[in-house]
Design an enzyme around this catalytic site. Structure first.
Site, mmCIF file in Angstrom:
data_model
loop_
_atom_site.group_PDB
_atom_site.id
_atom_site.type_symbol
_atom_site.label_atom_id
_atom_site.label_comp_id
_atom_site.label_asym_id
_atom_site.label_seq_id
_atom_site.Cartn_x
_atom_site.Cartn_y
_atom_site.Cartn_z
ATOM 1 C CG ASN A 1 -9.110 -8.692 5.801
ATOM 2 O OD1 ASN A 1 -9.694 -8.493 4.746
ATOM 3 N ND2 ASN A 1 -9.651 -9.343 6.798
ATOM 4 C CB THR B 1 -1.398 5.770 1.123
ATOM 5 O OG1 THR B 1 -2.272 4.685 1.442
ATOM 6 C CG2 THR B 1 -1.641 6.200 -0.318
ATOM 7 C CB THR C 1 -2.871 -1.487 -3.206
ATOM 8 O OG1 THR C 1 -2.445 -0.473 -2.284
ATOM 9 C CG2 THR C 1 -2.398 -2.845 -2.738
ATOM 10 N N GLY D 1 2.003 3.949 6.355
ATOM 11 C CA GLY D 1 3.207 4.349 7.063
ATOM 12 C C GLY D 1 3.796 5.648 6.573
ATOM 13 C CG ASN E 1 -1.877 1.147 1.269
ATOM 14 O OD1 ASN E 1 -1.707 2.130 0.559
ATOM 15 N ND2 ASN E 1 -2.888 1.038 2.101
ATOM 16 C CD GLU F 1 -12.054 -1.826 6.683
ATOM 17 O OE1 GLU F 1 -13.079 -1.288 6.213
ATOM 18 O OE2 GLU F 1 -11.065 -1.185 7.080
#
Length: 355
Positions: free
Chosen positions: A71, A10, A39, A12, A8, A280
């Site tokens: 996940n 974005t 992603t 951290g 990902n 989620e």
């Protein structure tokens, strides 16, 4: 051997992107021809890439990001007959899964280097089945009014304050908590009375500390089912205080605490319950949870994985102090009269002294 890092960009504060070359070097040195996938905002981006890479014959899938990214990757792999090994590089807020696996949470390179120990564990994962969807989860399933705070904590607040944001928001939501009639079936019994919430835990690390399910094992094929009976404000505060002070909540008469492989849960009236899977939305009750024993082979620091948590969680003091401070600010508004207000404050003092 081939590895695919699904990250990902974005997470951290974008530290993953800055350290990607060094991370790639770690896996290359471990013998993996390694490539990356960033992603995108499209739904299920990480899940779809994980499934694609697995079907393409990759030997290792690395999930780099927060618990949400992990996940998604697990959801991409879990339904396949042939599943590659997994590794994780935590770069999220609470990083519960990395905490349970004893993977460094504050050093991305050190997290990647866990592969050099060549230790893996075959992790249990959970399968959640509702009338409209089937999903997998890695850490916790839950339902009830307090669990809905996950949806209400702004992402920016979570990024800045981490798991403390959940406690702050949770204190605001407590006046809305109420018990609803439930029927919860598990391996050795049936719970059929009112409850305010329940949790289905796979690991001992939930919400940033190792206390909710202190004796959870990672590979025994058992969930830890925790049912909170009470919706009384004072009693919930006391349970949280006990939780933060050595997991003494599990012996409370307001809590059902059992081990089980399968769970079926529903309300016995028309009250809807939203299912929370790893933070989620996971559909609405009725719901069935199935533990898939040792379903995914995961790189971890196996030498450090405990099966019983004996020491007080390293974050417990900070969490407790922040939560109680927030409660103190709110007690002037929440209790109906001065006597109840004093009772609330005294209950904290008594619990802290006793525990």
């Amino acid at each position: 051997m081939r590895a695919r890092i699904i990250y990902n960009p974005t997470s951290g504060r974008e530290l993953l992107k800055k350290n990607l070359v060094d991370i790639l070097s770690v896996y290359e040195s471990a013998g993996y021809e390694t490539s990356t996938f960033a992603t995108t905002p499209e739904p299920f981006s990480a899940r779809n890439e994980a499934e694609r890479a697995a079907r393409a014959g990759f030997d290792l899938i690395v999930a780099a990001g927060g618990d949400g990214t992990i996940n998604e990757v697990v959801n991409g792999l879990a339904g396949l007959e042939k599943r590659p090994k997994m590794a994780i590089i935590p770069a999220g807020t609470t990083n519960d899964y990395a905490r349970a696996l004893h993977i460094p949470r504050n050093d991305l390179i050190a997290a990647a280097k866990i592969i050099e120990k060549n230790q893996t564990i075959h992790m249990d994962i959970g399968q959640s089945i509702t009338q409209k969807q089937m999903s997998y989860f890695i850490n916790i399933g839950a339902a009830g009014y307090l669990t809905e705070l996950t949806y209400e904590v702004p992402s920016q607040l979570k990024s800045v304050f981490g798991y403390l944001a959940y406690f702050v928001k949770g204190a605001e939501m407590l006046p809305r908590v109420k018990a609803v009639p439930m029927r919860i079936e598990y391996d050795d019994g049936v719970f059929e009375e009112s409850a305010s919430m329940f949790f289905v835990a796979l690991t001992n690390s939930v919400g940033g500390f190792e206390q909710l399910a202190p004796d959870a094992r990672l590979d025994d094929g058992k969930f830890t089912l925790i049912i909170v009976k009470t919706a009384n404000l004072l009693e919930i505060f006391r349970l949280i205080a006990k939780l933060l002070n050595g997991a003494k909540h599990i012996s409370s008469p307001n809590v059902v605490y059992v081990k089980t492989n399968k769970i079926k849960a529903q309300t016995t009236d028309s009250t809807p319950l939203m299912i929370n899977l790893d933070g989620e939305y996971g559909g609405d009750s009725p719901v069935e949870f199935i533990n898939l024993k040792q379903h995914i082979e995961m790189y971890a620091d196996v030498d450090l994985i405990p099966y019983d948590v004996e020491e007080k969680d390293e974050f417990a003091d900070d969490v407790e102090e922040a939560f109680l401070r927030q409660v103190e600010e709110l007690t002037g508004e929440l209790p109906e009269n001065e006597q109840e207000n004093n009772e609330l404050k005294n209950s904290y003092t008594n619990d802290s002294n006793e525990l």
